[in-house]
Each structure stands twice: as structure tokens, then as C-alpha cells.
Design an enzyme around this catalytic site. Structure first.
Site, PDB file in Angstrom:
ATOM      1  N   SER A  39      51.025  34.433  61.735  1.00  0.00           N
ATOM      2  CA  SER A  39      50.947  35.497  60.740  1.00  0.00           C
ATOM      3  C   SER A  39      52.329  36.072  60.442  1.00  0.00           C
ATOM      4  O   SER A  39      52.695  36.302  59.280  1.00  0.00           O
ATOM      5  CB  SER A  39      50.011  36.607  61.234  1.00  0.00           C
ATOM      6  OG  SER A  39      49.973  37.691  60.332  1.00  0.00           O
ATOM      7  N   ARG A  72      54.493  45.063  61.973  1.00  0.00           N
ATOM      8  CA  ARG A  72      53.217  45.193  62.666  1.00  0.00           C
ATOM      9  C   ARG A  72      52.159  45.765  61.719  1.00  0.00           C
ATOM     10  O   ARG A  72      50.997  45.332  61.724  1.00  0.00           O
ATOM     11  CB  ARG A  72      53.382  46.091  63.892  1.00  0.00           C
ATOM     12  CG  ARG A  72      52.141  46.354  64.720  1.00  0.00           C
ATOM     13  CD  ARG A  72      51.535  45.161  65.384  1.00  0.00           C
ATOM     14  NE  ARG A  72      52.467  44.351  66.134  1.00  0.00           N
ATOM     15  CZ  ARG A  72      52.134  43.226  66.757  1.00  0.00           C
ATOM     16  NH1 ARG A  72      50.883  42.800  66.721  1.00  0.00           N
ATOM     17  NH2 ARG A  72      53.040  42.518  67.409  1.00  0.00           N
ATOM     18  N   HIS A 129      51.302  43.022  59.219  1.00  0.00           N
ATOM     19  CA  HIS A 129      50.481  42.034  59.928  1.00  0.00           C
ATOM     20  C   HIS A 129      49.038  42.527  60.071  1.00  0.00           C
ATOM     21  O   HIS A 129      48.086  41.759  59.896  1.00  0.00           O
ATOM     22  CB  HIS A 129      51.093  41.768  61.307  1.00  0.00           C
ATOM     23  CG  HIS A 129      50.163  41.148  62.291  1.00  0.00           C
ATOM     24  ND1 HIS A 129      49.752  39.836  62.227  1.00  0.00           N
ATOM     25  CD2 HIS A 129      49.552  41.677  63.388  1.00  0.00           C
ATOM     26  CE1 HIS A 129      48.933  39.577  63.231  1.00  0.00           C
ATOM     27  NE2 HIS A 129      48.799  40.671  63.955  1.00  0.00           N
TER      28      HIS A 129
END
Length: 205
Positions: free
Chosen positions: A15, A43, A46
Site C-alpha cells: 500500500s 499513515r 494509507h
């Protein structure tokens, strides 16, 4: 693996490869960001598959570094709601929403989430990391108690059409160490992702 370290799943690694490839060479290229800011931004992207967060999030690298140090020194982590808490898997967190008397909260002119902030502050005292992903009223209440809370970091990413943008603007205006975003977007998963980025930095310094 050393004690306390973290190994990412291959799906997570893939990812990250995809999101970085999509942003490489563009004005949103995360490689241009300072390391902790990049960790938080990536993050969140994601977790949401929403690249718009690269431009939407507002981070301060110094505040993030101080927060990582506070987390390493076992600063409490407080969340606004259980959904936010559920997304944080490497640290026990404080969430007092279930302890709120809704009648008493209404009598005081508070939402349950706002009342829970006061209960949590009574428990943890100053210096906690506060993670607010759902309720703008919780962020508003924390700002009124900022002199008592003296937070190590406020991750203020509440979502909604009523009060969310204004609460995040007030957070930035308050000058507290913070992560926020400019739009109405946010939510429990977003806030949990932001704090997880810092928790993972502590696990893999």
C-alpha cells in the site's frame, strides 16, 4: 524482531509503495516532508486511501518529535470515543465516554463526548496525548481546559458539517502542539492513524 519493535504486513508495505508511486514527482510528493510529518501523513493516506489528506493535514515537526518523546516516557493517550480507541492497538488508552451520565451532561450543557473530556482529564492530569476523531464538541471542551491539560499533543481531527472546521481552526489558533486538518473530513480511523504513526515511530526509532 527486537522486543517492542513492529514488522509491517506485506499488504501494508505494498500500500505504501502504491501511494508513494502515485505522488512521486508531484506537488504532493511526501518525500519532501520532514520525517515525522511524512509518517503521519502517509499513515493517514494509507488508512483512508484519500490522497487529499497530503495537502489537508497540518502538522508541526517539532511538536511531533516532542510527542514521540512523551509517548516513550509513557504519557497517557486519551481518546474521545471508543471508535477512536479501537484503532489504537499498541497502547492502552483512556476513554471515559462510557462513564458519562447523559442527564448530568445535558444539565451542564455538554455533549457526552465533551463531558468525557473532563472525566479523562481528572484521571490523567497534564501532559497526555489527546486523540479526538469524532466529536468537535470534545475538542472544543479540551480547548477550554487547555491550561489544566497542558497536552503533549492534540490530534484534533473531528469530522462533520457542524463545528468540525471551526473547532480545528480554534485548535490551531490556540497554539497548542497539534495535528489537525483544514477540511470537514476526519474521523476515528483518521485520528487513530495519526497517533499510530507516532506510536510506531517509538517502536522502531
Amino acid at each position: 524482531m527486537t522486543p517492542g519493535s513492529r514488522v509491517a504486513h506485506p499488504i501494508e508495505l505494498r500500500s505504501y509503495e502504491i501511494l508513494r508511486a502515485r505522488l512521486d514527482g508531484t506537488s504532493l510528493d511526501t518525500a519532501r516532508l520532514p520525517p515525522l510529518t511524512r509518517a503521519v501523513v502517509e499513515r493517514v493516506v494509507h488508512a483512508t486511501a484519500d490522497i487529499d489528506y497530503v495537502a489537508d493535514l497540518v502538522c508541526d515537526e517539532t511538536a511531533l518529535g516532542d510527542a514521540v518523546a512523551a509517548i516513550a516516557a509513557h504519557a497517557p493517550v486519551v481518546t474521545d470515543v471508543r471508535m477512536t480507541a479501537a484503532g489504537i492497538t499498541t497502547r492502552n488508552v483512556v476513554c471515559r465516554l462510557g462513564d458519562v451520565d447523559p442527564v448530568a451532561a445535558a444539565r451542564d450543557g455538554l455533549t457526552r463526548s465533551a463531558a468525557a473530556v473532563g472525566l479523562a482529564l481528572d484521571e490523567v492530569g497534564p501532559g497526555a496525548v489527546w486523540v479526538i476523531g469524532c466529536a468537535p464538541t470534545a475538542l472544543e471542551r479540551l480547548l477550554t481546559l487547555a491550561d489544566l491539560a497542558r497536552p503533549a499533543l492534540v490530534i484534533g481531527l473531528p469530522v462533520g458539517f457542524v463545528g468540525a472546521v471551526e473547532a480545528k481552526e480554534a485548535l490551531r489558533a490556540a497554539g497548542l502542539p497539534a495535528v489537525s486538518n483544514r477540511s470537514e473530513k476526519g474521523g476515528a480511523a483518521v485520528a487513530a492513524a495519526a497517533v499510530n504513526a507516532l506510536l510506531y515511530e517509538g517502536l522502531n526509532p
